[in-house]
Every structure is written in C-alpha cells, then in structure tokens.
Motif scaffolding. Structure first.
Motif, PDB file in Angstrom:
ATOM      1  N   GLU A  26     -48.905  12.279  25.015  1.00 22.25           N
ATOM      2  CA  GLU A  26     -48.831  11.632  26.325  1.00 22.25           C
ATOM      3  C   GLU A  26     -48.109  10.302  26.189  1.00 22.25           C
ATOM      4  OE1 GLU A  26     -52.805  11.239  27.686  1.00 22.25           O
ATOM      5  OE2 GLU A  26     -53.457   9.927  26.062  1.00 22.25           O
ATOM      6  N   ASP A  27     -47.456   9.905  27.255  1.00 21.14           N
ATOM      7  CA  ASP A  27     -46.634   8.693  27.259  1.00 21.14           C
ATOM      8  C   ASP A  27     -47.445   7.502  27.774  1.00 21.14           C
ATOM      9  OD1 ASP A  27     -44.609   6.865  27.264  1.00 21.14           O
ATOM     10  OD2 ASP A  27     -43.579   7.672  29.017  1.00 21.14           O
ATOM     11  N   HIS A  28     -47.517   6.438  26.959  1.00 16.25           N
ATOM     12  CA  HIS A  28     -48.227   5.229  27.369  1.00 16.25           C
ATOM     13  C   HIS A  28     -47.269   4.081  27.689  1.00 16.25           C
ATOM     14  CE1 HIS A  28     -52.182   6.540  25.215  1.00 16.25           C
ATOM     15  NE2 HIS A  28     -52.004   7.145  26.367  1.00 16.25           N
ATOM     16  N   THR A  29     -45.997   4.410  27.912  1.00 15.35           N
ATOM     17  CA  THR A  29     -45.012   3.379  28.196  1.00 15.35           C
ATOM     18  C   THR A  29     -45.375   2.624  29.479  1.00 15.35           C
ATOM     19  OG1 THR A  29     -43.285   4.713  27.171  1.00 15.35           O
ATOM     20  CG2 THR A  29     -42.564   2.925  28.603  1.00 15.35           C
ATOM     21  N   TYR A 111     -46.433  21.182  21.250  1.00 14.93           N
ATOM     22  CA  TYR A 111     -47.458  21.738  22.136  1.00 14.93           C
ATOM     23  C   TYR A 111     -48.582  22.351  21.296  1.00 14.93           C
ATOM     24  CZ  TYR A 111     -43.710  21.449  25.598  1.00 14.93           C
ATOM     25  OH  TYR A 111     -42.694  20.999  26.413  1.00 14.93           O
ATOM     26  N   TYR A 112     -49.791  22.226  21.809  1.00 18.71           N
ATOM     27  CA  TYR A 112     -50.910  22.947  21.207  1.00 18.71           C
ATOM     28  C   TYR A 112     -50.922  24.370  21.770  1.00 18.71           C
ATOM     29  CZ  TYR A 112     -52.794  18.439  19.659  1.00 18.71           C
ATOM     30  OH  TYR A 112     -52.972  17.229  19.070  1.00 18.71           O
ATOM     31  N   VAL A 113     -51.233  25.322  20.906  1.00 18.83           N
ATOM     32  CA  VAL A 113     -51.335  26.720  21.322  1.00 18.83           C
ATOM     33  C   VAL A 113     -52.807  27.117  21.275  1.00 18.83           C
ATOM     34  CG1 VAL A 113     -50.607  29.090  20.855  1.00 18.83           C
ATOM     35  CG2 VAL A 113     -49.065  27.176  20.334  1.00 18.83           C
ATOM     36  N   GLY A 114     -53.341  27.631  22.385  1.00 19.31           N
ATOM     37  CA  GLY A 114     -54.749  28.009  22.440  1.00 19.31           C
ATOM     38  C   GLY A 114     -54.937  29.441  22.901  1.00 19.31           C
ATOM     39  N   PRO A 115     -56.015  30.104  22.476  1.00 20.06           N
ATOM     40  CA  PRO A 115     -56.282  31.480  22.911  1.00 20.06           C
ATOM     41  C   PRO A 115     -56.715  31.497  24.375  1.00 20.06           C
ATOM     42  CG  PRO A 115     -58.128  30.655  21.640  1.00 20.06           C
ATOM     43  CD  PRO A 115     -57.078  29.594  21.576  1.00 20.06           C
ATOM     44  N   ARG A 116     -56.318  32.517  25.108  1.00 21.44           N
ATOM     45  CA  ARG A 116     -56.701  32.627  26.519  1.00 21.44           C
ATOM     46  C   ARG A 116     -57.927  33.524  26.647  1.00 21.44           C
ATOM     47  NH1 ARG A 116     -53.167  34.879  30.322  1.00 21.44           N
ATOM     48  NH2 ARG A 116     -51.804  35.769  28.724  1.00 21.44           N
ATOM     49  N   GLY A 117     -59.074  32.995  26.225  1.00 21.29           N
ATOM     50  CA  GLY A 117     -60.316  33.741  26.325  1.00 21.29           C
ATOM     51  C   GLY A 117     -61.042  33.799  24.996  1.00 21.29           C
ATOM     52  N   LYS A 118     -62.387  33.762  25.053  1.00 20.42           N
ATOM     53  CA  LYS A 118     -63.194  33.779  23.837  1.00 20.42           C
ATOM     54  C   LYS A 118     -63.024  35.069  23.039  1.00 20.42           C
ATOM     55  CE  LYS A 118     -66.763  30.628  25.552  1.00 20.42           C
ATOM     56  NZ  LYS A 118     -68.222  30.440  25.835  1.00 20.42           N
ATOM     57  N   GLU A 119     -62.677  36.159  23.728  1.00 16.05           N
ATOM     58  CA  GLU A 119     -62.538  37.438  23.036  1.00 16.05           C
ATOM     59  C   GLU A 119     -61.336  37.464  22.091  1.00 16.05           C
ATOM     60  OE1 GLU A 119     -60.816  38.127  27.247  1.00 16.05           O
ATOM     61  OE2 GLU A 119     -62.242  36.809  26.216  1.00 16.05           O
ATOM     62  N   TYR A 120     -60.448  36.444  22.216  1.00 12.29           N
ATOM     63  CA  TYR A 120     -59.273  36.400  21.356  1.00 12.29           C
ATOM     64  C   TYR A 120     -59.389  35.357  20.242  1.00 12.29           C
ATOM     65  CZ  TYR A 120     -57.468  38.815  25.460  1.00 12.29           C
ATOM     66  OH  TYR A 120     -57.290  39.694  26.504  1.00 12.29           O
ATOM     67  N   VAL A 121     -60.527  34.695  20.146  1.00 16.49           N
ATOM     68  CA  VAL A 121     -60.696  33.615  19.174  1.00 16.49           C
ATOM     69  C   VAL A 121     -60.576  34.128  17.736  1.00 16.49           C
ATOM     70  CG1 VAL A 121     -62.362  31.966  18.223  1.00 16.49           C
ATOM     71  CG2 VAL A 121     -62.043  32.130  20.693  1.00 16.49           C
ATOM     72  N   LYS A 122     -61.132  35.296  17.450  1.00 14.20           N
ATOM     73  CA  LYS A 122     -61.098  35.818  16.076  1.00 14.20           C
ATOM     74  C   LYS A 122     -59.668  36.082  15.618  1.00 14.20           C
ATOM     75  CE  LYS A 122     -62.891  39.469  13.080  1.00 14.20           C
ATOM     76  NZ  LYS A 122     -63.760  40.676  12.985  1.00 14.20           N
TER      77      LYS A 122
END
Length: 364
Positions: A26-29, A111-122
């Motif tokens: 994020e930009d704090h300028t 960018y952070y990459v995150g799973p779209r749903g708990k069923e995909y965490v594994k």
C-alpha cells in the motif's frame, strides 16, 4: 477482510486450484491537492472534447487505436474480453526457474495469492510447500484488467506470492540509457577492490525491513505542522562532496577501520558486528570475574569518601553506562526515532555515534 482484485484458477500440471489475488503493498505517500495561489479553491481536471471544448461523461468515452493521424479504430471492452476466452481467468504455470536468475529489474508489482475456499487449503499448502522446498518460481502469463502479464509465482513461509514481471522488450539496455559506463571491469586483484570487499563484509547486516521507514514523509508532515504554527523551517544538510579518485584508497581504508571500530564497541548488533559481540563473550565473562575479584579493593576505596555520595555517583554512573550500552545496540533508524521523541536538536544531521552520545547525555 480485503476483497480479491482478480479471481481465477491456478493450474499446476493436472492440478487446478481456484485462487484470488490480493494487493500485497500500500502507498503511504503524502498527497497534496492543487489550489489556486492565494485562495483555497481546488483545481480539478476534467475530460474535455478537444474540438468542442465541452466536458464529456465517462459513460460516453470509448477506447480508440490510432492507425493514422486523426484516424482511429474504436474497440469496446467486451470485444477485448472476447479475444481472450478463458485465458483471463487462468494462471497456467508453464515451467519453473531459479528465482535468483531473474534480475530485479524485471519485477514490477507483488500480489498475495490465496485459496478461494477452505476446501482448497490442502491443495494450496501442498503447492506452497513444494515451491518452498524446491526454492524455485513458477513462470506463467496472466490476463488482468485488459492487459497480459508475465508473472513469477513463489512461496513465502505462509503464503504464495505472485510477481508481475516486465517483458524482455520493456527492459532497456543500460548502455543505451546510462552515459559514461565503464568500458572495462576492475582488476580482480586490485588493492582498491579487495578493500571495498572488506568494507562490504564489515558492513554486512541482517535484512530486517521493520528497521527502515520513510523519513521524507516524516519531514513533509513536520514541514506542514511547522508552517501551520508559523515556525521557521530548517532545511536539510547538503550532500557530501564526491570522493576524488586520488583519495579513493584512503577513503576505503578509513571506512573499513571505522566500521570495525564500531563492531568492537558493539555496533548495531547485526551481521559481522553480531559475530564480534558474540565472540567477545569470554572477554566479558573474564571481565566479570575480575570485577568480582576486585570487590575488596572497591570496598576499601569506598571508606575514603562519604557513603551517600559514593552510592549516588555509583548508581548514576552505572545507569549512564547501561544506557549507553543499550543505545549502542540500536540501529540508526531506531536512534533517530528516540531522538525525535526526546526532541534532540539537530538530530537529522547527526551521525550514529553522535546520536548515541546525545541520547546518553539526556539520560544522564
């Protein structure tokens, strides 16, 4: 929780993982508004038809590709989407490379990459752990917001990270941009090069981004606060003069000796300095025995002066020494923070050693 700026699937061989991309920074300028001088009237930009001079609403603006002067081909957003069916929602890992082979000039945004749903965490964690153990980055292309990106996917301790990269034809040849580049390399056996390597080794520290912050942003905010109160604004010191080639060896040698001297005194407690402090453990232990053994001498000396005066001076001296030792273990950025909180005058122009002395003097 933040919402993903892009959603789609990440493919890894025959494995498909639904993911979302999240902005990692994020930009704090400090931002300023444009005002008309002498007033508080805001200046705003408008989208104006250059032929009629009239303002045009956003819903009436389309994209146009210029094929000749004044001649355009109009392209609608839906048409751009249609020519990349499916690809705008897929990150297909084409292969894996050693991340150290990718020059930093190629990196753009993260960018952070995150799973779209708990069923995909594994599946997500399996991919993250595999990349982490392999110490490699997955290379893929990604279409996002009407633009195709070259990307590198890598693992951090808790999350997958996606870096957008510049294309090869976007990276300039340094010889075509930077004037006066050296035509030959420095001889590997030159005394100056060996001394410069010693300086780098002596100044090697551990990477800790929390120790650094935007000091310019702080100065801008202080400037605004000072002008609001009608106080005088003090400018920063001028940068030092460039090192003359004739004095290069002397400057390098003095820098090495200065950094080693700081290391012997405790320095900032990192890298080579940290080793110096760790290696002096036996010396401190031996000193402790010497102090313990000299207890009778100190007791005898104590009888020669009033007890109250000695105890008071002893406590004050010990406290001063401890404060100096504590300050010596801090980085310059941390010392600047303390100096700012303590209101030390001229702190922005002080060296690290001067900051330590100034703060220790206030504590005493």
């Amino acid at each position: 929780m933040a919402r993903p700026i892009w959603t789609g699937v990440l493919t890894f061989g025959l494995v498909t993982l639904p993911v979302g991309l999240y902005t990692a920074t994020e930009d704090h300028t400090v931002h300023f508004h444009q005002l008309q001088r002498g007033t508080s009237d805001r200046i705003r930009n408008k989208r104006v038809n250059e032929r009629t001079g009239k303002e045009v609403g956003g819903d009436r603006i389309v994209k146009g590709y210029e094929i000749d002067e004044g001649e355009y081909v109009v392209v609608e957003p839906e048409e751009l989407e249609e020519i990349s069916p499916g690809r705008s929602k897929v990150i297909d890992l084409a292969g894996f490379v050693d991340l150290r082979e990718v020059e930093p000039v190629y990196f753009d945004r993260t960018y952070y990459v995150g799973p779209r749903g708990k069923e995909y965490v594994k599946v997500y964690e399996l991919m993250r752990a595999a990349l982490d153990r392999a110490d490699k980055a997955g290379i893929a292309t990604l279409t996002m917001r009407g633009k195709e990106y070259l990307t590198a996917l890598r693992a951090q301790p808790r999350v997958l990270v996606l870096h957008t990269l510049h294309w090869a034809d976007e990276v300039r040849d340094p010889a075509s941009v930077v004037p006066d580049l050296p035509e030959r390399r420095t001889s590997s056996d030159s005394k100056e090069l060996r001394t410069a390597e010693q300086l780098i080794d002596a100044l090697t520290i551990e990477w800790n981004p929390d120790e650094y912050h935007d000091t310019y942003e702080e100065r801008v905010l202080k400037l605004v606060a000072a002008k609001r109160k009608g106080e005088e604004v003090v400018g920063e010191a001028e940068p030092p003069e460039a090192t003359n080639v004739i004095d290069l060896m002397e400057a390098l040698s003095r820098s090495v000796e200065q950094s080693r001297s700081r290391g012997r005194k405790g320095g900032d407690g990192k890298g080579a300095v940290g080793k110096t402090r760790a290696g002096s453990g036996k010396t401190r232990a031996a000193a402790g025995k010497t102090q313990a053994g000299s207890g009778k001498t100190r007791t005898a000396a104590a009888k020669k002066e009033p007890a109250g005066k000695k105890k008071s001076a002893g406590r004050k001296g010990a406290a001063g020494r401890k404060e100096s030792e504590d300050l010596a273990s801090l980085s310059k950025a941390e010392l600047q923070k303390r100096a700012s909180a303590a209101g030390v005058a001229g702190r922005s122009k002080m060296t690290r050693d001067q900051l330590v002395k100034a703060l220790a003097g206030q504590a005493a």
